[in-house]
Motif scaffolding. Sequence first.
Motif, mmCIF file in Angstrom:
data_model
loop_
_atom_site.group_PDB
_atom_site.id
_atom_site.type_symbol
_atom_site.label_atom_id
_atom_site.label_comp_id
_atom_site.label_asym_id
_atom_site.label_seq_id
_atom_site.Cartn_x
_atom_site.Cartn_y
_atom_site.Cartn_z
ATOM 1 N N THR A 26 30.702 27.518 2.912
ATOM 2 C CA THR A 26 30.000 26.231 2.916
ATOM 3 C C THR A 26 30.952 25.111 2.518
ATOM 4 O O THR A 26 31.937 25.327 1.806
ATOM 5 N N LYS A 27 30.605 23.910 2.963
ATOM 6 C CA LYS A 27 31.343 22.737 2.528
ATOM 7 C C LYS A 27 30.923 22.387 1.097
ATOM 8 O O LYS A 27 29.818 22.706 0.652
ATOM 9 N N LEU A 28 31.795 21.717 0.406
ATOM 10 C CA LEU A 28 31.532 21.364 -0.983
ATOM 11 C C LEU A 28 30.293 20.479 -1.106
ATOM 12 O O LEU A 28 29.461 20.686 -2.003
ATOM 13 N N GLU A 29 30.137 19.519 -0.195
ATOM 14 C CA GLU A 29 28.994 18.615 -0.256
ATOM 15 C C GLU A 29 27.680 19.373 -0.078
ATOM 16 O O GLU A 29 26.688 19.119 -0.767
ATOM 17 N N ALA A 30 27.647 20.320 0.871
ATOM 18 C CA ALA A 30 26.443 21.117 1.114
ATOM 19 C C ALA A 30 26.108 21.969 -0.104
ATOM 20 O O ALA A 30 24.930 22.137 -0.465
ATOM 21 N N TYR A 31 27.137 22.505 -0.741
ATOM 22 C CA TYR A 31 26.895 23.339 -1.926
ATOM 23 C C TYR A 31 26.306 22.498 -3.063
ATOM 24 O O TYR A 31 25.410 22.953 -3.784
ATOM 25 N N PHE A 32 26.782 21.266 -3.216
ATOM 26 C CA PHE A 32 26.241 20.401 -4.263
ATOM 27 C C PHE A 32 24.771 20.093 -4.003
ATOM 28 O O PHE A 32 23.950 20.070 -4.931
ATOM 29 N N ILE A 33 24.420 19.852 -2.742
ATOM 30 C CA ILE A 33 23.016 19.584 -2.400
ATOM 31 C C ILE A 33 22.152 20.798 -2.719
ATOM 32 O O ILE A 33 21.071 20.681 -3.307
ATOM 33 N N TYR A 34 22.637 21.993 -2.332
ATOM 34 C CA TYR A 34 21.895 23.220 -2.664
ATOM 35 C C TYR A 34 21.702 23.347 -4.168
ATOM 36 O O TYR A 34 20.609 23.676 -4.657
ATOM 37 N N SER A 35 22.774 23.095 -4.932
ATOM 38 C CA SER A 35 22.703 23.251 -6.377
ATOM 39 C C SER A 35 21.684 22.291 -6.986
ATOM 40 O O SER A 35 20.921 22.671 -7.886
ATOM 41 N N MET A 36 21.646 21.063 -6.484
ATOM 42 C CA MET A 36 20.677 20.088 -6.992
ATOM 43 C C MET A 36 19.242 20.498 -6.664
ATOM 44 O O MET A 36 18.351 20.396 -7.508
ATOM 45 N N VAL A 37 19.016 20.959 -5.447
ATOM 46 C CA VAL A 37 17.662 21.367 -5.054
ATOM 47 C C VAL A 37 17.202 22.566 -5.879
ATOM 48 O O VAL A 37 16.059 22.612 -6.364
ATOM 49 N N LEU A 38 18.097 23.528 -6.091
ATOM 50 C CA LEU A 38 17.729 24.728 -6.841
ATOM 51 C C LEU A 38 17.401 24.394 -8.288
ATOM 52 O O LEU A 38 16.388 24.860 -8.826
ATOM 53 N N THR A 39 18.249 23.611 -8.921
ATOM 54 C CA THR A 39 18.062 23.341 -10.351
ATOM 55 C C THR A 39 16.991 22.291 -10.622
ATOM 56 O O THR A 39 16.477 22.221 -11.739
ATOM 57 N N THR A 40 16.646 21.489 -9.612
ATOM 58 C CA THR A 40 15.627 20.454 -9.808
ATOM 59 C C THR A 40 14.242 20.940 -9.414
ATOM 60 O O THR A 40 13.252 20.596 -10.080
ATOM 61 N N PHE A 41 14.139 21.720 -8.351
ATOM 62 C CA PHE A 41 12.825 22.087 -7.828
ATOM 63 C C PHE A 41 12.550 23.587 -7.850
ATOM 64 O O PHE A 41 11.558 24.029 -8.421
ATOM 65 N N ILE A 42 13.397 24.380 -7.225
ATOM 66 C CA ILE A 42 13.064 25.790 -6.991
ATOM 67 C C ILE A 42 12.912 26.551 -8.302
ATOM 68 O O ILE A 42 11.864 27.136 -8.582
ATOM 69 N N TYR A 43 13.950 26.549 -9.115
ATOM 70 C CA TYR A 43 13.875 27.295 -10.378
ATOM 71 C C TYR A 43 12.783 26.748 -11.301
ATOM 72 O O TYR A 43 11.977 27.529 -11.837
ATOM 73 N N PRO A 44 12.709 25.432 -11.543
ATOM 74 C CA PRO A 44 11.665 24.931 -12.454
ATOM 75 C C PRO A 44 10.244 25.239 -11.985
ATOM 76 O O PRO A 44 9.376 25.541 -12.817
ATOM 77 N N ILE A 45 9.985 25.149 -10.700
ATOM 78 C CA ILE A 45 8.611 25.410 -10.236
ATOM 79 C C ILE A 45 8.251 26.874 -10.446
ATOM 80 O O ILE A 45 7.130 27.202 -10.870
ATOM 81 N N VAL A 46 9.172 27.776 -10.178
ATOM 82 C CA VAL A 46 8.907 29.196 -10.419
ATOM 83 C C VAL A 46 8.681 29.444 -11.909
ATOM 84 O O VAL A 46 7.801 30.234 -12.301
ATOM 85 N N VAL A 47 9.458 28.775 -12.753
ATOM 86 C CA VAL A 47 9.246 28.894 -14.217
ATOM 87 C C VAL A 47 7.858 28.397 -14.599
ATOM 88 O O VAL A 47 7.166 28.997 -15.432
ATOM 89 N N HIS A 48 7.422 27.316 -13.982
ATOM 90 C CA HIS A 48 6.086 26.770 -14.281
ATOM 91 C C HIS A 48 4.999 27.766 -13.913
ATOM 92 O O HIS A 48 3.986 27.862 -14.616
ATOM 93 N N TRP A 49 5.182 28.483 -12.842
ATOM 94 C CA TRP A 49 4.182 29.480 -12.453
ATOM 95 C C TRP A 49 4.073 30.598 -13.489
ATOM 96 O O TRP A 49 3.035 31.200 -13.650
ATOM 97 N N GLY A 50 5.189 30.886 -14.168
ATOM 98 C CA GLY A 50 5.180 31.949 -15.159
ATOM 99 C C GLY A 50 4.412 31.558 -16.402
ATOM 100 O O GLY A 50 3.990 32.359 -17.193
#
Length: 202
Positions: free
Chosen positions: A178-202
């Motif tokens: 992956t390009k560095l820019e794409a990886y940064f976008i993935y990292s932001m989406v994961l740490t802002t939305f995906i992981y926190p929402i799954v934690v909220h469900w728990g």
Amino acid sequence: SPRFKKARNMNVTISAELREYINATLRTNEIKFLETMAERDLQWEVALNQTQASVAANARDMDVAWLVTCGALVFFMQAGFAMLEAGIVHPKNVANILFKNMIDASIAAICFWLLGYGFAYGDDRGGFIGGTNFACEDIFNNAGADDIGSDGWESWFFQWAFTGACATIVAGSVAERTKLEAYFIYSMVLTTFIYPIVVHWG
């Protein structure tokens, strides 16, 4: 004989006096023993109450120390992933993958502080996502007050360590892909939305 009778009566008198003395001594000793045991029981009770009060007073501090220690151990996973990923990529890409690992932790800290922690632990919105405590506005630092419980920063630190580790896990699978820019976008989406929402469900 009269002399024998007199000696016999004297022995009986002495024996009675001796028995009375022995009984009085035993009663005195028994009273002293019971008083000593009662005093010791009182001392043990006072010591036990003091110990319980000390444990209760330090319980919050011990919980915080344990959570911070565990968070630090989780954060060491970043070093483990860095060594693993540096070993599986081409030598010319080692600096790139180590940079990604460092940026993962940095992006996770900013995104999880700004939005992620609120999505994970904020007041429920429709059973799907949290909707308060953005930028950790409800976390305060009032250490030492006995009636407020834990401040909350140690919980944020612990969850941030997991968030960063979660983002870094993927870094190895997309290394050199992956390009560095794409990886940064993935990292932001994961740490802002995906992981926190799954934690909220728990």
